[in-house]
Design a protein around this motif. Structure first.
Motif, PDB file in Angstrom:
ATOM      1  N   ARG A   1       0.818  -1.222   0.000  1.00  0.00           N
ATOM      2  CA  ARG A   1       0.000   0.000   0.000  1.00  0.00           C
ATOM      3  C   ARG A   1       0.849   1.268   0.000  1.00  0.00           C
ATOM      4  O   ARG A   1       0.430   2.302  -0.526  1.00  0.00           O
ATOM      5  CB  ARG A   1      -0.935  -0.008   1.212  1.00  0.00           C
ATOM      6  CG  ARG A   1      -1.959  -1.134   1.201  1.00  0.00           C
ATOM      7  CD  ARG A   1      -2.882  -1.038   2.397  1.00  0.00           C
ATOM      8  NE  ARG A   1      -3.715   0.158   2.340  1.00  0.00           N
ATOM      9  CZ  ARG A   1      -4.479   0.583   3.343  1.00  0.00           C
ATOM     10  NH1 ARG A   1      -4.495  -0.082   4.493  1.00  0.00           N
ATOM     11  NH2 ARG A   1      -5.204   1.674   3.206  1.00  0.00           N
ATOM     12  N   THR A   2       2.026   1.202   0.597  1.00  0.00           N
ATOM     13  CA  THR A   2       2.870   2.400   0.682  1.00  0.00           C
ATOM     14  C   THR A   2       3.782   2.592  -0.530  1.00  0.00           C
ATOM     15  O   THR A   2       4.435   3.631  -0.645  1.00  0.00           O
ATOM     16  CB  THR A   2       3.759   2.340   1.939  1.00  0.00           C
ATOM     17  OG1 THR A   2       4.585   1.161   1.891  1.00  0.00           O
ATOM     18  CG2 THR A   2       2.924   2.337   3.208  1.00  0.00           C
TER      19      THR A   2
ATOM     20  N   LEU B   1      -1.415   5.493   6.427  1.00  0.00           N
ATOM     21  CA  LEU B   1      -1.274   4.057   6.168  1.00  0.00           C
ATOM     22  C   LEU B   1      -0.625   3.353   7.348  1.00  0.00           C
ATOM     23  O   LEU B   1      -0.943   2.189   7.638  1.00  0.00           O
ATOM     24  CB  LEU B   1      -0.439   3.840   4.900  1.00  0.00           C
ATOM     25  CG  LEU B   1      -1.093   4.260   3.579  1.00  0.00           C
ATOM     26  CD1 LEU B   1      -0.120   4.072   2.423  1.00  0.00           C
ATOM     27  CD2 LEU B   1      -2.361   3.448   3.335  1.00  0.00           C
TER      28      LEU B   1
END
Length: 442
Positions: free
Chosen positions: A125-126, A275
């Motif tokens: 996700r990052t 996140l």
């Protein structure tokens, strides 16, 4: 024939290595006479800060790939060999009979595939935000280089213009000294006039030396921020008329903080930290992986016969890891991550205020420098007319030499002030474009 082929292969390898070494060692070149654009482009390729930002971007890409590699199947092998000095009781195939095994070995292949894992999910996700952050960081370095090189370039040009004005003034002073001395020899005036002319000329010689040395220092600084070897000699190319045209900028532009790279970096940082909050929020979820293994076991009483017979085994299944209690570690990290986001929110607000202040200051500086430049441009023409008239009147005996000195001083001062205001205006234009977030990386 084989020897010929071998020699051809060796030569090809040597040529390939030599070409690689040449490509690696080839240095970036620059002509001796450079324009502002050339100096900026060279700095963008060679300035250490820009190169470091680019390397940081590449390092981050490797970190991303390291994190994402956990999504791929993980395969390992293992091998074991044991020798039992006193023997190992192993149940034989014959019931009731115990045999002693002296040699033991096993070869195995294990594989696993992550189905869900919080750490790997965070890396996935990052990835895009991380790439964006380091890309923006590189752009920020490039913008700073464009600003710094432009201002340093203008600073050198200003000193060179000052040196030209001083040289022109020295020619006028030398003519005035000659006129004063001739008038003294003719008995028209006393020796005060030519002594005053000598004093003024000596002062100008000292000022020329000081200005010349300052140019060397400013050139050294320009080379430094360009990433240019200090041993390279460069001459700046410029056109005063062109710079006068480039001094204008639309002052009615509206500030948009989203155009500022510093603000964009903060927003990207905030997304990364959000996140991180999600990572700790969902940290209670289990980790699930598919696993499998294939093993070969070897048993024997003699080493020479150990690997004659193998006993294979294989399995496949799922592996589940569920965190039950971690001493509130996850909750504490979650609270910390939320506080970190709140702190970044305050950085965003502070950045908005700072950017607005920088814009107001840059706009005010540009407007005042622009008015100053327009006024001083008129003063140069007026001072030239006054000097020409006073100089002519002095030769005719109408004016005193003091009037000539004053007229010369006014002309030199007006010319110095004019070019100083021009390059201050150009520098303030750079600051204004940077404050607006419109300073382009060429």
């Amino acid at each position: 024939m084989k020897k010929i082929y071998l020699l051809l292969i060796i030569n090809a390898v040597l040529i390939l290595n030599a070409s690689k070494m040449f490509a690696q060692n080839r240095a970036d070149t620059l002509t001796n006479v450079i324009t502002l654009r050339q100096s900026i482009l060279f700095a963008l390729r060679n300035q250490p800060a820009v190169k470091q930002a680019s390397i940081d971007q590449q390092i981050n890409e490797r970190d991303i790939r390291i994190g994402l590699s956990a999504w791929l199947p993980q395969v390992n092998s293992s091998g074991v060999y044991d020798h039992y000095f006193k023997g190992s009781p192993v149940q034989s195939t014959t019931p009731g009979v115990v045999s002693s095994i002296d040699e033991y070995s096993s070869l195995g292949l294990q594989a696993s595939q992550v189905i869900y894992n919080n750490d790997v999910l965070l890396a996935s996700r990052t990835a895009n935000y991380s790439r964006l952050y380091y890309k923006q960081n590189t752009l920020s370095s490039q913008i700073n280089v464009v600003s710094d090189v432009s201002k340093a370039f203008f600073d050198v040009l200003l000193s060179e213009k000052q040196l030209n004005i001083i040289n022109e003034d020295m020619l006028r002073l030398q003519r005035s000294l000659k006129d004063a001395y001739n008038r003294y020899q003719a008995g028209v005036v006393d020796k005060i006039d030519y002594k005053q002319a000598t004093i003024a000329l000596n002062n100008e010689i000292a000022l020329r030396k000081q200005t010349s040395e300052s140019i060397n220092a400013k050139l050294a600084y320009l080379k430094q921020i360009m990433g240019l070897n200090t041993k390279n000699d460069i001459t700046l190319s410029y056109d005063s008329t062109t710079y006068e045209k480039e001094a204008y900028i639309d002052t009615n532009q509206t500030l948009n903080v989203n155009n500022r790279i510093e603000y964009q970096l903060l927003l990207t940082q905030k997304n990364l930290k959000n996140l991180n909050v999600d990572y700790y929020r969902w940290g209670f979820l289990p980790s699930l992986s598919a696993v499998g293994s294939y093993n070969l076991v070897y048993l024997n009483t003699h080493f020479s016969d150990l690997y004659k017979n193998a006993f294979p085994s294989a399995y496949g299944g799922l592996s589940l890891s569920l965190p039950i209690f971690q001493g509130t570690k996850r909750l504490q990290n979650l609270s910390k991550a939320k506080l970190d986001v709140q702190r970044t929110d305050l950085d965003v607000i502070n950045s908005q205020n700072t950017i607005n202040t920088e814009y107001v200051q840059a706009l005010a500086s540009y407007k005042s420098n622009y008015i100053n430049w327009q006024i001083l441009k008129q003063n140069v023409d007026l001072a030239k007319d006054v000097y020409n008239v006073v100089s002519l009147q002095y030769r005719e005996g109408v004016k005193t030499y003091l009037d000539v000195i004053v007229a010369q001083s006014d002309l030199r001062t007006s010319e110095l002030n004019y070019y100083n205001s021009l390059f201050q205006l150009l520098s303030s234009k750079i600051d204004l474009k940077k404050a607006l977030g419109t300073l382009a990386v060429e």
